[in-house]
Scaffold this active site. Structure first.
Site, mmCIF file in Angstrom:
data_model
loop_
_atom_site.group_PDB
_atom_site.id
_atom_site.type_symbol
_atom_site.label_atom_id
_atom_site.label_comp_id
_atom_site.label_asym_id
_atom_site.label_seq_id
_atom_site.Cartn_x
_atom_site.Cartn_y
_atom_site.Cartn_z
ATOM 1 N N GLU A 179 -6.016 -25.471 16.128
ATOM 2 C CA GLU A 179 -6.259 -26.877 16.410
ATOM 3 C C GLU A 179 -7.270 -27.042 17.548
ATOM 4 O O GLU A 179 -8.128 -27.924 17.499
ATOM 5 C CB GLU A 179 -4.948 -27.575 16.781
ATOM 6 N N CYS A 194 2.229 -26.257 17.705
ATOM 7 C CA CYS A 194 3.206 -25.817 18.698
ATOM 8 C C CYS A 194 3.465 -26.909 19.727
ATOM 9 O O CYS A 194 2.612 -27.755 19.993
ATOM 10 C CB CYS A 194 2.739 -24.539 19.381
ATOM 11 N N TRP A 234 -3.306 14.496 -4.875
ATOM 12 C CA TRP A 234 -3.886 13.150 -4.921
ATOM 13 C C TRP A 234 -3.609 12.566 -6.296
ATOM 14 O O TRP A 234 -4.167 13.002 -7.300
ATOM 15 C CB TRP A 234 -5.387 13.194 -4.659
ATOM 16 N N THR A 270 7.908 13.841 3.369
ATOM 17 C CA THR A 270 6.542 13.369 3.143
ATOM 18 C C THR A 270 5.611 13.883 4.232
ATOM 19 O O THR A 270 4.489 14.324 3.967
ATOM 20 C CB THR A 270 6.508 11.828 3.109
ATOM 21 N N ASP A 322 2.747 16.340 2.848
ATOM 22 C CA ASP A 322 1.441 15.681 2.747
ATOM 23 C C ASP A 322 0.631 15.720 4.036
ATOM 24 O O ASP A 322 -0.583 15.503 4.003
ATOM 25 C CB ASP A 322 1.628 14.215 2.335
ATOM 26 N N THR A 340 13.514 8.091 1.560
ATOM 27 C CA THR A 340 13.336 7.007 2.529
ATOM 28 C C THR A 340 13.183 5.667 1.830
ATOM 29 O O THR A 340 13.828 4.671 2.200
ATOM 30 C CB THR A 340 12.103 7.280 3.415
ATOM 31 N N SER A 385 16.483 4.506 0.359
ATOM 32 C CA SER A 385 17.475 4.068 1.346
ATOM 33 C C SER A 385 17.299 2.595 1.688
ATOM 34 O O SER A 385 18.277 1.867 1.885
ATOM 35 C CB SER A 385 17.390 4.929 2.617
#
Length: 351
Positions: free
Chosen positions: A55, A80, A181, A207, A211, A299, A302
């Protein structure tokens, strides 16, 4: 004025606000347009936390401020009404004698939530709320989720083969050799764009071990996200990119609780309790509004099991493994299906 005109200018606010994507945290994305007799005379967006709000930028861009009392201010989020690092925008609107204000969505931050609208009305402003409300909510889904659910907005992301595997069986001689990949370089660039737009990114130990990911934005312009690793017994190789301290990294573990190293934090959690909830609590306390979970299956699953996700980005590459680690199983609403050369990206939401 017809609703179509309201929506036209609100759409412009949304497009302006998107210029700040990935740069305004912990503030929301906001764009503002000022219209006089059907002509835009000022516009702006919030560019960075601590800097002027949308604004303010829009009002400052108006060359002839004498037109403001006869103008309409459009903004995608409720102005705000409290002092933060900058003064309240609702006060500025009143001070500039802008009498007509059109708002896309209320602000779910408890410091604002309706107070900005009330302040404007109490000072004689004609206020309309809810124009393109769904689109305005979508624009600030991270901000709203953080304030309403007290956790970051969660995006699951993985790449899988045509057969539904995310990693080959190391004993299968017909599988591709490491590094693995699954998708093409254009999909990779899309992933790095995603990382640049979000605040944090999480992987599990397997991972990280298999990786050795960097979890950065090297193939796209933008700030690296906060890197997060689950490593219960701190067995990750010391040469891992995740320990290189080039970007801030938090290692959730069961052994150490240390915050003395540059860009490297060891955060102890209880692995006998709900791990996703503990991680999200930590991120909420740090005011992190978004989280990407990149793997692996354990992961990802989960968080899926707990229903703790908002979007899922599933990349499917044009590659085949005979055997391997199966991709996560998820049920969600398909929102987009995007071809990326010979790859495909499907985006689901947890509706």
């Amino acid at each position: 004025m017809k609703k179509d005109f309201y929506e036209f200018y609100m759409e412009r606010c949304i497009r302006l606000a998107l210029n700040g994507l990935g740069r305004t945290y912990p503030n929301p994305l906001v764009g503002c347009v000022i219209v006089h007799n059907g002509k835009i005379i000022g516009e702006g967006w919030h560019q960075k936390a601590g800097e002027p709000h949308a604004e303010v930028n829009a009002i400052n861009s108006v060359k002839d401020e004498s037109l403001l009392p006869e103008s309409t201010l459009y903004v995608n989020l409720e102005p705000c009404s409290h002092w933060g690092r900058t003064p309240p925008c609702s006060d500025l609107i009143v001070r500039k004698k802008i009498k007509n204000v059109v708002i896309g969505s209320v602000d779910y931050n408890s410091q604002v939530y309706g107070k900005g609208i009330e302040h404007l009305k109490n000072h004689g402003c004609h206020v309309i709320v809810g124009i393109k409300e769904k689109e305005c909510y979508e624009l600030n889904k991270r901000f709203f989720t953080f304030h309403k659910k007290k956790r970051p907005y969660i995006i699951l992301k993985w790449a899988e083969t045509r057969g539904g595997f995310i990693f080959p069986d190391k004993k299968d001689k017909n599988s591709v050799a490491e590094p693995v990949w699954i998708t093409n370089k254009y999909s990779l660039q899309k992933v790095h764009q995603l990382r640049a737009n979000e605040q944090s990114i999480l992987v599990g130990f397997n991972t990280a071990k298999n990786d050795n990911p960097r979890l950065d934005t090297r193939d796209y312009f933008g700030k690296d996200p906060l890197r997060l690793l689950i490593d219960k017994n701190l067995k990750i190789n010391k040469d891992s990119y995740l320990l290189d301290r080039k970007s801030e990294t938090v290692v959730f573990n069961a052994l150490e609780d240390i915050n003395i190293y540059n860009n490297l934090i060891f955060k102890r959690i209880d692995f006998d309790k709900n791990i996703p909830v503990q991680i999200l609590r930590y991120l909420y306390e740090r005011e992190i509004q978004s989280l990407i979970i990149e793997g692996g299956t354990i992961t990802l699953q989960s968080f899926i099991k707990e229903g703790l996700w908002d979007e899922a980005w599933k990349f499917t590459g044009d590659i085949f493994f005979r055997k391997g680690l199966k991709a996560p199983v998820i049920e969600g609403k398909l929102q987009e299906q995007i071809p990326i050369i010979n790859d495909e990206l499907r985006i689901y939401t947890n509706d």
